[in-house]
Design an enzyme around this catalytic site. Sequence first.
Site, PDB file in Angstrom:
ATOM      1  N   ASP A  10      -9.089  -8.312   8.113  1.00  0.00           N
ATOM      2  CA  ASP A  10      -8.163  -9.047   7.242  1.00  0.00           C
ATOM      3  C   ASP A  10      -8.081 -10.507   7.667  1.00  0.00           C
ATOM      4  OD1 ASP A  10      -7.596  -6.813   5.640  1.00  0.00           O
ATOM      5  OD2 ASP A  10      -6.118  -6.085   7.073  1.00  0.00           O
ATOM      6  N   LYS A  32     -13.975  -3.016   7.370  1.00  0.00           N
ATOM      7  CA  LYS A  32     -13.353  -2.984   6.034  1.00  0.00           C
ATOM      8  C   LYS A  32     -13.170  -4.423   5.556  1.00  0.00           C
ATOM      9  CE  LYS A  32      -8.832  -2.129   5.018  1.00  0.00           C
ATOM     10  NZ  LYS A  32      -8.337  -3.028   3.959  1.00  0.00           N
ATOM     11  N   ASP A  59     -12.955  -2.671   0.184  1.00  0.00           N
ATOM     12  CA  ASP A  59     -11.638  -2.173  -0.245  1.00  0.00           C
ATOM     13  C   ASP A  59     -11.098  -3.065  -1.367  1.00  0.00           C
ATOM     14  OD1 ASP A  59      -9.082  -1.037  -0.290  1.00  0.00           O
ATOM     15  OD2 ASP A  59      -8.417  -2.069   1.526  1.00  0.00           O
ATOM     16  N   LYS A  61     -10.145  -1.733  -4.524  1.00  0.00           N
ATOM     17  CA  LYS A  61      -9.180  -0.946  -5.307  1.00  0.00           C
ATOM     18  C   LYS A  61      -9.257  -1.244  -6.800  1.00  0.00           C
ATOM     19  CE  LYS A  61      -5.708  -0.682  -1.567  1.00  0.00           C
ATOM     20  NZ  LYS A  61      -6.160  -1.671  -0.580  1.00  0.00           N
ATOM     21  N   ASP A  64      -9.091  -0.514 -14.051  1.00  0.00           N
ATOM     22  CA  ASP A  64      -9.239  -1.173 -15.356  1.00  0.00           C
ATOM     23  C   ASP A  64      -9.725  -0.117 -16.343  1.00  0.00           C
ATOM     24  OD1 ASP A  64      -9.688  -3.123 -17.427  1.00  0.00           O
ATOM     25  OD2 ASP A  64     -10.031  -4.631 -15.877  1.00  0.00           O
ATOM     26  N   ASN A  67     -14.953   1.510 -18.988  1.00  0.00           N
ATOM     27  CA  ASN A  67     -16.199   0.760 -19.179  1.00  0.00           C
ATOM     28  C   ASN A  67     -16.298  -0.442 -18.233  1.00  0.00           C
ATOM     29  OD1 ASN A  67     -18.679   0.270 -20.693  1.00  0.00           O
ATOM     30  ND2 ASN A  67     -17.596  -1.564 -21.441  1.00  0.00           N
ATOM     31  N   THR A  68     -15.183  -1.135 -18.050  1.00  0.00           N
ATOM     32  CA  THR A  68     -15.184  -2.304 -17.158  1.00  0.00           C
ATOM     33  C   THR A  68     -15.402  -1.877 -15.713  1.00  0.00           C
ATOM     34  OG1 THR A  68     -13.729  -3.466 -18.663  1.00  0.00           O
ATOM     35  CG2 THR A  68     -13.764  -4.270 -16.401  1.00  0.00           C
ATOM     36  N   THR A 119       1.018   3.165  -0.005  1.00  0.00           N
ATOM     37  CA  THR A 119       2.084   3.509   0.953  1.00  0.00           C
ATOM     38  C   THR A 119       3.276   2.557   0.824  1.00  0.00           C
ATOM     39  OG1 THR A 119       0.756   2.346   2.597  1.00  0.00           O
ATOM     40  CG2 THR A 119       0.733   4.727   2.694  1.00  0.00           C
ATOM     41  N   GLY A 210      -6.251  -2.328  11.706  1.00  0.00           N
ATOM     42  CA  GLY A 210      -6.306  -3.783  11.588  1.00  0.00           C
ATOM     43  C   GLY A 210      -5.717  -4.453  12.800  1.00  0.00           C
ATOM     44  N   ARG A 211      -4.448  -4.863  12.693  1.00  0.00           N
ATOM     45  CA  ARG A 211      -3.823  -5.688  13.722  1.00  0.00           C
ATOM     46  C   ARG A 211      -3.849  -5.136  15.154  1.00  0.00           C
ATOM     47  NH1 ARG A 211       0.999  -6.445   9.701  1.00  0.00           N
ATOM     48  NH2 ARG A 211       0.111  -4.391   9.207  1.00  0.00           N
TER      49      ARG A 211
HETATM   50  O1  C5P Z   1      -3.115  -4.188  10.416  1.00  0.00           O
HETATM   51  P1  C5P Z   1      -3.041  -2.766   9.953  1.00  0.00           P
HETATM   52  O2  C5P Z   1      -3.607  -1.775  10.950  1.00  0.00           O
HETATM   53  O3  C5P Z   1      -1.679  -2.373   9.433  1.00  0.00           O
HETATM   54  O4  C5P Z   1      -4.064  -2.753   8.713  1.00  0.00           O
HETATM   55  C1  C5P Z   1      -4.218  -1.646   7.871  1.00  0.00           C
HETATM   56  C2  C5P Z   1      -5.199  -1.973   6.786  1.00  0.00           C
HETATM   57  O5  C5P Z   1      -5.230  -0.878   5.880  1.00  0.00           O
HETATM   58  C3  C5P Z   1      -4.848  -3.203   5.961  1.00  0.00           C
HETATM   59  O6  C5P Z   1      -6.072  -3.813   5.543  1.00  0.00           O
HETATM   60  C4  C5P Z   1      -4.107  -2.625   4.783  1.00  0.00           C
HETATM   61  O7  C5P Z   1      -4.224  -3.428   3.629  1.00  0.00           O
HETATM   62  C5  C5P Z   1      -4.827  -1.297   4.582  1.00  0.00           C
HETATM   63  N1  C5P Z   1      -4.048  -0.265   3.889  1.00  0.00           N
HETATM   64  C6  C5P Z   1      -2.822   0.202   4.360  1.00  0.00           C
HETATM   65  N2  C5P Z   1      -2.152   1.170   3.663  1.00  0.00           N
HETATM   66  C7  C5P Z   1      -2.667   1.674   2.537  1.00  0.00           C
HETATM   67  C8  C5P Z   1      -3.903   1.230   2.055  1.00  0.00           C
HETATM   68  C9  C5P Z   1      -4.568   0.244   2.773  1.00  0.00           C
HETATM   69  O8  C5P Z   1      -2.351  -0.258   5.399  1.00  0.00           O
HETATM   70  N3  C5P Z   1      -2.029   2.634   1.905  1.00  0.00           N
END
Ligand code: C5P
Length: 232
Positions: A10, A32, A59, A61, A64, A67-68, A119, A210-211
């Site tokens: 991210d 991702k 990712d 998501k 639409d 067809n698109t 979520t 992520g973080r």
């Molecule tokens: O930093 P962190 O571990 O919270 O990152 C989680 C990643 O998963 C982010 O890219 C977030 O957008 C993604 N994500 C999420 N919950 C979801 C779907 C995707 O945290 N339901």
Amino acid sequence: MGRDVIVACDFSSAEATLSFLDKFKGRKPFCKIGMELYYAEGPEIVRQIKARGHKIFLDLKLHDIPNTVKKAMAVLSRLDVDICNLHAAGTSAMMRAALEGLTRPDGTRPLLIAVTQLTSTDQESMERDLLIKEPIDKVVMHYAECAKLAGLDGVVCSPLEAAVVHERCGREFLTVTPGVRFADGDAGDQRRVMTPAEAKRVGSDYIVVGRPITAAADPVAAYERCCEEFIG
Ligand code: C5P
């Protein structure tokens, strides 16, 4: 593909992403790429990360008319990523069209997984804004079953839902689970979290982290700790 740790890259620029990935030297974490990075840098960032030897979960998501989405998925399949996704709320017709678009002339395609309810959506906002009155757990499972019936490979879900998804949709149906934190880490804005070891116990196929990795003082050590707990 077996169980793996997917690192949520991210970042808002190619420069920040590539210098982050440079830290990993010989290792090639599954990456991702989400909307922020993709919209900042376009398909070229996907090609660059792919060329460095990483697997990629794109990712974006999609949601639409069928067809698109079919045509957009055909474009994404040429980027040769490993996993793509869409919103199950786009309906079964949209999911089937997406699969068609994603399938290359030789019959191969990236894995396709569905987002059920985000979520960030809770029971109250779902009832108020979407006029869906069923319990949210039931809605999530219904969307997962629709995805399975449409021929998709799995869903993005909370690790807390992974076991039930496998029970209802089969062990082969993939669960890709964000919301992962180390036992001694900061949960931040994630509400319902599990450690990598707990995610392994409940049967998650992939964890998206992520973080806890990107913001760690030593991201490579944090990634290795995740792999050890989840895979090792
Ligand atoms: O930093 P962190 O571990 O919270 O990152 C989680 C990643 O998963 C982010 O890219 C977030 O957008 C993604 N994500 C999420 N919950 C979801 C779907 C995707 O945290 N339901």
